[in-house]
Design a protein around this motif. Structure first.
Motif, short mmCIF file in Angstrom:
data_model
loop_
_atom_site.label_atom_id
_atom_site.label_comp_id
_atom_site.label_asym_id
_atom_site.label_seq_id
_atom_site.Cartn_x
_atom_site.Cartn_y
_atom_site.Cartn_z
N LEU A 179 50.10 79.00 17.34
CA LEU A 179 49.19 78.76 16.22
C LEU A 179 49.69 77.63 15.33
CD1 LEU A 179 48.27 82.43 15.19
CD2 LEU A 179 46.83 80.77 16.39
N ARG A 180 51.03 77.57 15.14
CA ARG A 180 51.60 76.50 14.30
C ARG A 180 51.34 75.14 14.92
NH1 ARG A 180 56.53 78.09 14.20
NH2 ARG A 180 56.43 79.30 12.26
N THR A 181 51.46 75.04 16.24
CA THR A 181 51.18 73.78 16.93
C THR A 181 49.71 73.40 16.75
OG1 THR A 181 52.88 74.24 18.58
CG2 THR A 181 51.20 72.59 19.14
N GLN A 182 48.83 74.38 16.87
CA GLN A 182 47.40 74.11 16.69
C GLN A 182 47.11 73.68 15.25
OE1 GLN A 182 45.38 77.69 17.90
NE2 GLN A 182 45.97 77.49 20.07
N THR A 183 47.78 74.32 14.29
CA THR A 183 47.57 73.99 12.87
C THR A 183 47.99 72.56 12.58
OG1 THR A 183 47.94 76.29 12.23
CG2 THR A 183 48.15 74.64 10.50
N GLU A 184 49.17 72.17 13.10
CA GLU A 184 49.65 70.81 12.87
C GLU A 184 48.69 69.79 13.45
OE1 GLU A 184 53.53 70.82 14.55
OE2 GLU A 184 54.46 71.93 12.87
N ALA A 185 48.15 70.09 14.61
CA ALA A 185 47.18 69.18 15.23
C ALA A 185 45.92 69.09 14.39
CB ALA A 185 46.85 69.65 16.65
N ARG B 299 45.71 69.62 11.14
CA ARG B 299 46.04 68.91 9.90
C ARG B 299 46.02 67.39 10.14
NH1 ARG B 299 45.00 72.43 5.99
NH2 ARG B 299 46.33 74.27 6.01
N LEU B 300 46.55 66.98 11.28
CA LEU B 300 46.57 65.56 11.62
C LEU B 300 45.14 65.04 11.78
CD1 LEU B 300 48.23 63.05 12.28
CD2 LEU B 300 48.30 63.80 14.67
N GLN B 301 44.31 65.80 12.48
CA GLN B 301 42.91 65.40 12.64
C GLN B 301 42.19 65.37 11.28
OE1 GLN B 301 40.80 67.37 16.02
NE2 GLN B 301 42.81 68.22 16.52
N THR B 302 42.55 66.32 10.42
CA THR B 302 41.94 66.36 9.08
C THR B 302 42.26 65.08 8.31
OG1 THR B 302 42.12 68.77 8.98
CG2 THR B 302 41.87 67.60 6.88
N ARG B 303 43.55 64.70 8.35
CA ARG B 303 43.96 63.47 7.63
C ARG B 303 43.26 62.25 8.20
NH1 ARG B 303 49.05 66.12 7.67
NH2 ARG B 303 49.71 64.95 9.52
N GLN C 147 35.84 70.73 7.60
CA GLN C 147 35.77 71.77 8.63
C GLN C 147 37.13 71.99 9.29
OE1 GLN C 147 32.71 70.13 11.12
NE2 GLN C 147 31.03 71.09 9.96
N LEU C 148 37.77 70.87 9.66
CA LEU C 148 39.09 70.97 10.28
C LEU C 148 40.10 71.58 9.34
CD1 LEU C 148 39.12 67.45 12.00
CD2 LEU C 148 39.04 69.65 13.18
N GLY C 149 40.00 71.21 8.06
CA GLY C 149 40.91 71.79 7.07
C GLY C 149 40.71 73.28 6.94
N ASN C 150 39.45 73.72 6.97
CA ASN C 150 39.17 75.16 6.90
C ASN C 150 39.71 75.89 8.12
OD1 ASN C 150 37.85 74.85 4.46
ND2 ASN C 150 35.82 74.66 5.40
N GLU C 151 39.57 75.25 9.30
CA GLU C 151 40.11 75.86 10.52
C GLU C 151 41.63 75.99 10.42
OE1 GLU C 151 38.83 73.84 14.05
OE2 GLU C 151 36.76 73.70 13.37
#
Length: 588
Positions: free
Chosen positions: A507-513, A515-519, A469-473
């Motif tokens: 948006l880039r900051t949100q994406t990086e966060a 991605r980290l949660q996804t990992r 889900q996080l990856g899709n977001e």
């Protein structure tokens, strides 16, 4: 002089020759000579059976016409070639001719050429070479049944001698192990089940299979059964010396060598180049472990890796026919290995029923390796057509093979013996009955892998789902970022660009966060799931031995630390899941 003493005296002669250096060269030299000697005597038998038999060897190159000692006018046997000319003959005529035989003329031509393609005559002294030939002439009469039987023991002695020859000994598997594995796989002659060893070395598994087939022949067997055995074995070997030893080994076992053993790198054949007709009903092998292949070799494999044993395990599963059976020797490192090894084990247990692991004690392969090894027995399952993930392995049985009474280890003088496996044989039971007769005892225990897997999947799945889900977001935000970038292409006005670029940065900051949660979520799920593929399990029924050995105590302490870490990871996972649920609730 007995055969064993003869071989020792031949090795002593070779030590006097300046051209032969080390055990491996001595064995290589002796083996090609032994091959020609034995092949010549087999040809005498073939000539008796078939008056029209024609040798694949040119007449001057047959052992009887250049090496055999012949009686002179005085009745005494003497060499046919003088010491001053025999080295030149071997190097410039014999080897050149055999290396250039027409491989297309017949299967035997092909075999002989492949045997001698990379063989060498290391000896430089004609006198010493004649002395070796004389010893072979005195000791080896292949027509004598007792001598023929003893040759097998001498052959094993030669292979044992290689144990001290460094890497040259990597292809030796004790006869007791090959015999036990083949017996348990039980290739059937009446069903014409084919046996493959894709890393056949000196042919121990192949000759064990031949013996197993021949033991199934009775007075009621058909003529076709007797003729079929030789054609049901197939071996592939990469290196020249073991290939030569294997071919000689088959000749010693009365096999009419007809191309059953190929000399090539099995792993170098492309993954997709193996076809349906390459599949067999039975595979028994001891793949070389600790070796490495080039990156190009692993191309096409589901799990690319440089390690030979890992590649062979994938290939064994591929080359097994549906319901085909396999037995493979593997080190402890494969059992507890993670990463690619865990993925290979997962695929193995999906496609096959891994029903038995026999754990061998240290020293079975000593002295050239002291690591503990295991015998894995599995059967290829039917492919699932419904597109769902299916596992054929539900229950795994372990049997811990003990040392014989009074043994603390094996050695060259006290090797593992076939008789030691009688308890395993009595315990084994029938696979047709799903081994229902097996019982746990001091050495045997079972693992409910299905329950372990289902529990681990249930615990890991919420984390994997959240990771997805996080990856899709994150992917959706990436798409939004690309759209925003496209919207300001060609826009040079800074004021117009500024709000869009600011949104992109947010948006880039949100994406990086994300991605980290996804990992983190994926890693949490993986930590809960992948440990089930650690098959290096301790015997729960063995009595606990009290030890004050610092190394043993340190090992126990490490296990305890691992258990503590696993518990901490589970607690962290449960806490993360609870917090994630809490924040999701707040967002809603």
């Amino acid at each position: 002089m007995n055969l064993s003493s003869t071989i020792k005296s031949i090795q002593d002669i070779m030590r006097k020759d300046d051209g032969v250096d080390g055990d491996a060269q001595r064995l290589g030299q002796l083996t090609w000579m032994l091959f020609l000697k034995v092949f010549d005597q087999r040809e005498e038998e073939w000539e008796d059976d078939n008056p029209k038999f024609k040798s694949p060897l040119p007449e001057p190159m047959r052992w009887r016409n250049w090496a055999a000692y012949v009686a002179g006018p005085d009745g005494k046997k003497a060499p046919q070639k003088a010491a001053s000319e025999i080295i030149s003959f071997v190097n410039n005529e014999l080897f050149l001719t055999l290396k250039e035989l027409d491989a297309n003329a017949s299967a035997q031509h092909k075999v002989i050429r492949s045997v001698f393609e990379d063989a060498n005559n290391y000896m430089k002294s004609g006198t010493q070479l004649l002395a070796v030939i004389e010893k072979l002439e005195e000791a080896i009469n292949f027509h004598d049944f007792k001598t023929r039987a003893n040759l097998g023991d001498v052959y094993e002695q030669l292979l044992n001698d290689l144990r001290g020859a460094g890497n040259a000994g990597e292809f030796y598997t004790p006869r007791a192990i090959t015999q036990f594995m083949v017996e348990r796989v039980n290739p059937r002659l009446d069903k014409r089940e084919r046996v493959l060893d894709p890393a056949c070395g000196t042919g121990g598994f192949l000759t064990a299979a031949i013996d197993h087939f021949r033991n199934q022949i009775t007075d009621k067997s058909k003529v076709e059964d007797r003729r079929a055995t030789d054609g049901l074995i197939r071996g592939i070997e990469k290196k020249q010396l073991p290939h030569l030893l294997c071919t000689t080994n088959l000749v010693l076992h009365d096999v009419e060598v007809d191309g059953q053993v190929e000399r090539k790198n099995t792993l170098a054949t492309g993954w997709n180049d193996w076809k349906a007709h390459d599949r067999v009903e039975c595979i028994v092998t001891n793949p070389p472990f600790g070796g490495y292949e080039d990156d190009s070799v692993a191309a096409g494999y589901h799990h690319p890796t440089k390690e030979t044993a890992d590649l062979f395990m994938q290939l064994v599963v591929k080359l097994l026919d549906e319901n085909g059976r396999a037995a493979v020797v593997l080190p402890d490192g494969f059992l507890f290995g993670d990463g690619i090894k865990a993925e290979i084990k997962r695929r193995l247990m999906q496609q096959c029923k891994l029903h038995t692991i026999v754990r061998l004690p240290k020293g079975v392969f000593a002295p050239y390796t002291t690591i503990k090894t295991n015998l894995l027995f599995f059967t290829k399952g039917a492919a699932a057509d419904d597109g769902t993930e299916h596992f054929h392995t539900d229950t795994i049985w372990y049997y811990e093979h003990p040392y014989p009474a009074g043994y603390k280890s094996y050695s060259k003088t006290k090797p593992v013996r076939f008789e030691e496996f009688k308890p395993e044989q009595d315990w084994w039971g029938s696979e047709a009955k799903d081994f229902a007769d097996r019982v746990e005892n001091e050495f045997a225990w079972q693992v409910d892998f299905k329950t372990k897997r289902e529990r681990a999947e249930a615990e890991a799945q919420p984390h994997w789902t959240r990771a997805e889900q996080l990856g899709n977001e994150a992917s959706a935000l990436d798409t939004r970022i690309r759209d925003l970038r496209d919207s300001i292409k060609g826009v040079s006005d800074a004021k117009q660009r500024q709000p869009v670029e600011a949104e992109i940065d947010t948006l880039r900051t949100q994406t990086e966060a994300l991605r980290l949660q996804t990992r983190d979520a994926q890693a949490t799920g993986d930590r809960l799931y992948w440990p089930i593929y650690n098959l290096d399990l301790k015997n729960p029924n063995a009595p606990e031995e009290e030890s004050h050995d610092p190394d043993v105590l340190l090992g126990k302490f490490k296990i305890l630390l691992d258990q503590i870490e696993e518990t901490e990871n589970r607690l962290k996972s449960e806490l993360a899941a609870a917090l994630a649920h809490h924040f999701v609730g707040e967002d809603a």
